[in-house]
Motif scaffolding. Structure first.
Motif, PDB file in Angstrom:
ATOM      1  N   ASP A  33       0.822  -1.211   0.000  1.00  0.00           N
ATOM      2  CA  ASP A  33       0.000   0.000   0.000  1.00  0.00           C
ATOM      3  C   ASP A  33       0.855   1.259   0.000  1.00  0.00           C
ATOM      4  O   ASP A  33       0.539   2.233  -0.670  1.00  0.00           O
ATOM      5  CB  ASP A  33      -0.940   0.005   1.213  1.00  0.00           C
ATOM      6  CG  ASP A  33      -1.991  -1.095   1.133  1.00  0.00           C
ATOM      7  OD1 ASP A  33      -2.228  -1.623   0.021  1.00  0.00           O
ATOM      8  OD2 ASP A  33      -2.573  -1.434   2.179  1.00  0.00           O
ATOM      9  N   GLN A  34       1.952   1.232   0.755  1.00  0.00           N
ATOM     10  CA  GLN A  34       2.850   2.390   0.801  1.00  0.00           C
ATOM     11  C   GLN A  34       3.472   2.652  -0.568  1.00  0.00           C
ATOM     12  O   GLN A  34       3.529   3.799  -1.021  1.00  0.00           O
ATOM     13  CB  GLN A  34       3.968   2.156   1.811  1.00  0.00           C
ATOM     14  CG  GLN A  34       3.505   2.076   3.257  1.00  0.00           C
ATOM     15  CD  GLN A  34       4.687   1.796   4.158  1.00  0.00           C
ATOM     16  OE1 GLN A  34       5.480   2.710   4.413  1.00  0.00           O
ATOM     17  NE2 GLN A  34       4.821   0.573   4.626  1.00  0.00           N
TER      18      GLN A  34
ATOM     19  N   ILE B 200       8.601   0.873   6.929  1.00  0.00           N
ATOM     20  CA  ILE B 200       7.710   2.040   6.973  1.00  0.00           C
ATOM     21  C   ILE B 200       8.412   3.143   6.192  1.00  0.00           C
ATOM     22  O   ILE B 200       9.507   3.583   6.556  1.00  0.00           O
ATOM     23  CB  ILE B 200       7.425   2.494   8.419  1.00  0.00           C
ATOM     24  CG1 ILE B 200       6.695   1.384   9.163  1.00  0.00           C
ATOM     25  CG2 ILE B 200       6.610   3.785   8.408  1.00  0.00           C
ATOM     26  CD1 ILE B 200       6.493   1.656  10.644  1.00  0.00           C
TER      27      ILE B 200
ATOM     28  N   GLU C 191       8.609   6.953   4.511  1.00  0.00           N
ATOM     29  CA  GLU C 191       8.151   8.318   4.723  1.00  0.00           C
ATOM     30  C   GLU C 191       8.465   9.137   3.480  1.00  0.00           C
ATOM     31  O   GLU C 191       9.546   9.004   2.910  1.00  0.00           O
ATOM     32  CB  GLU C 191       8.847   8.939   5.931  1.00  0.00           C
ATOM     33  CG  GLU C 191       8.474   8.275   7.223  1.00  0.00           C
ATOM     34  CD  GLU C 191       9.110   8.965   8.427  1.00  0.00           C
ATOM     35  OE1 GLU C 191       9.500  10.155   8.306  1.00  0.00           O
ATOM     36  OE2 GLU C 191       9.207   8.321   9.472  1.00  0.00           O
ATOM     37  N   GLU C 192       7.521   9.955   3.074  1.00  0.00           N
ATOM     38  CA  GLU C 192       7.759  10.824   1.921  1.00  0.00           C
ATOM     39  C   GLU C 192       8.654  11.978   2.339  1.00  0.00           C
ATOM     40  O   GLU C 192       8.634  12.399   3.495  1.00  0.00           O
ATOM     41  CB  GLU C 192       6.436  11.341   1.367  1.00  0.00           C
ATOM     42  CG  GLU C 192       5.646  10.246   0.670  1.00  0.00           C
ATOM     43  CD  GLU C 192       4.526  10.804  -0.154  1.00  0.00           C
ATOM     44  OE1 GLU C 192       4.792  11.690  -0.981  1.00  0.00           O
ATOM     45  OE2 GLU C 192       3.392  10.355   0.034  1.00  0.00           O
TER      46      GLU C 192
ATOM     47  N   MET D 178       2.844   5.876  -3.134  1.00  0.00           N
ATOM     48  CA  MET D 178       3.964   6.724  -3.550  1.00  0.00           C
ATOM     49  C   MET D 178       4.269   6.583  -5.037  1.00  0.00           C
ATOM     50  O   MET D 178       5.244   7.139  -5.531  1.00  0.00           O
ATOM     51  CB  MET D 178       5.210   6.384  -2.740  1.00  0.00           C
ATOM     52  CG  MET D 178       5.084   6.699  -1.282  1.00  0.00           C
ATOM     53  SD  MET D 178       6.539   6.104  -0.407  1.00  0.00           S
ATOM     54  CE  MET D 178       6.609   7.246   0.941  1.00  0.00           C
TER      55      MET D 178
END
Length: 83
Positions: free
Chosen positions: A3-4, A79, A81-82, A8
Protein backbone atom coordinates in the motif's frame (compact mmCIF):
# COMPACT_ATOMS: atom_id res chain seq x y z
CA UNK A 1 4.47 -2.30 2.25
CA UNK A 2 2.44 -2.76 -0.93
CA UNK A 3 0.00 0.00 0.00
CA UNK A 4 2.85 2.39 0.80
CA UNK A 5 4.59 1.76 -2.53
CA UNK A 6 1.35 2.11 -4.51
CA UNK A 7 0.51 5.36 -2.68
CA UNK A 8 3.96 6.72 -3.55
CA UNK A 9 3.60 5.57 -7.17
CA UNK A 10 6.71 3.38 -6.88
CA UNK A 11 6.95 0.45 -9.29
CA UNK A 12 7.80 -2.77 -7.46
CA UNK A 13 7.97 -6.53 -7.71
CA UNK A 14 7.22 -8.63 -4.67
CA UNK A 15 9.39 -11.72 -4.34
CA UNK A 16 8.04 -14.28 -1.86
CA UNK A 17 10.31 -15.15 1.04
CA UNK A 18 11.66 -18.64 1.48
CA UNK A 19 9.86 -20.41 4.32
CA UNK A 20 12.37 -21.69 6.88
CA UNK A 21 9.95 -24.44 7.93
CA UNK A 22 10.01 -25.87 4.41
CA UNK A 23 13.78 -25.88 3.83
CA UNK A 24 15.08 -29.19 2.55
CA UNK A 25 18.54 -30.36 3.67
CA UNK A 26 19.78 -29.57 0.15
CA UNK A 27 18.36 -26.02 0.27
CA UNK A 28 19.82 -25.50 3.73
CA UNK A 29 23.31 -26.26 2.41
CA UNK A 30 22.82 -24.38 -0.85
CA UNK A 31 25.51 -21.75 -1.12
CA UNK A 32 26.48 -21.97 2.53
CA UNK A 33 29.73 -23.25 3.87
CA UNK A 34 29.24 -24.34 7.48
CA UNK A 35 32.76 -23.18 8.28
CA UNK A 36 32.44 -19.76 6.57
CA UNK A 37 29.01 -19.03 8.05
CA UNK A 38 30.19 -20.11 11.49
CA UNK A 39 33.25 -17.85 11.25
CA UNK A 40 31.18 -14.89 10.00
CA UNK A 41 28.33 -15.27 12.51
CA UNK A 42 30.32 -17.02 15.25
CA UNK A 43 27.51 -19.53 15.51
CA UNK A 44 25.62 -22.07 13.43
CA UNK A 45 22.99 -20.31 11.35
CA UNK A 46 19.39 -21.14 12.23
CA UNK A 47 16.99 -22.30 9.53
CA UNK A 48 15.32 -18.88 9.72
CA UNK A 49 18.64 -17.10 9.15
CA UNK A 50 19.45 -19.38 6.21
CA UNK A 51 15.99 -18.75 4.72
CA UNK A 52 16.43 -14.96 5.01
CA UNK A 53 19.84 -15.15 3.37
CA UNK A 54 18.54 -17.38 0.57
CA UNK A 55 15.61 -14.99 0.02
CA UNK A 56 18.00 -12.05 -0.29
CA UNK A 57 20.26 -14.01 -2.65
CA UNK A 58 17.22 -14.78 -4.82
CA UNK A 59 16.35 -11.06 -4.90
CA UNK A 60 19.91 -10.18 -5.90
CA UNK A 61 19.83 -12.73 -8.71
CA UNK A 62 16.56 -11.30 -10.06
CA UNK A 63 17.99 -7.78 -9.93
CA UNK A 64 21.21 -8.87 -11.66
CA UNK A 65 19.21 -10.53 -14.43
CA UNK A 66 16.89 -7.56 -14.92
CA UNK A 67 17.25 -4.42 -17.00
CA UNK A 68 16.38 -2.17 -14.07
CA UNK A 69 18.78 0.78 -13.68
CA UNK A 70 18.57 0.45 -9.89
CA UNK A 71 16.81 -1.58 -7.23
CA UNK A 72 16.07 -1.65 -3.53
CA UNK A 73 15.33 -4.69 -1.39
CA UNK A 74 12.80 -4.01 1.38
CA UNK A 75 11.45 -6.17 4.16
CA UNK A 76 7.66 -6.43 4.44
CA UNK A 77 7.58 -4.44 7.69
CA UNK A 78 9.29 -1.34 6.28
CA UNK A 79 7.71 2.04 6.97
CA UNK A 80 8.37 4.57 4.22
CA UNK A 81 8.15 8.32 4.72
CA UNK A 82 7.76 10.82 1.92
CA UNK A 83 10.20 13.65 1.63
Amino acid sequence: MRDQLVAMNIDFTRIPAIDARKLTPCERKKGFSKIRSFIAARKRLSDAEVAVALSHIECCKKIANSTAPCALILEDDVILEEG
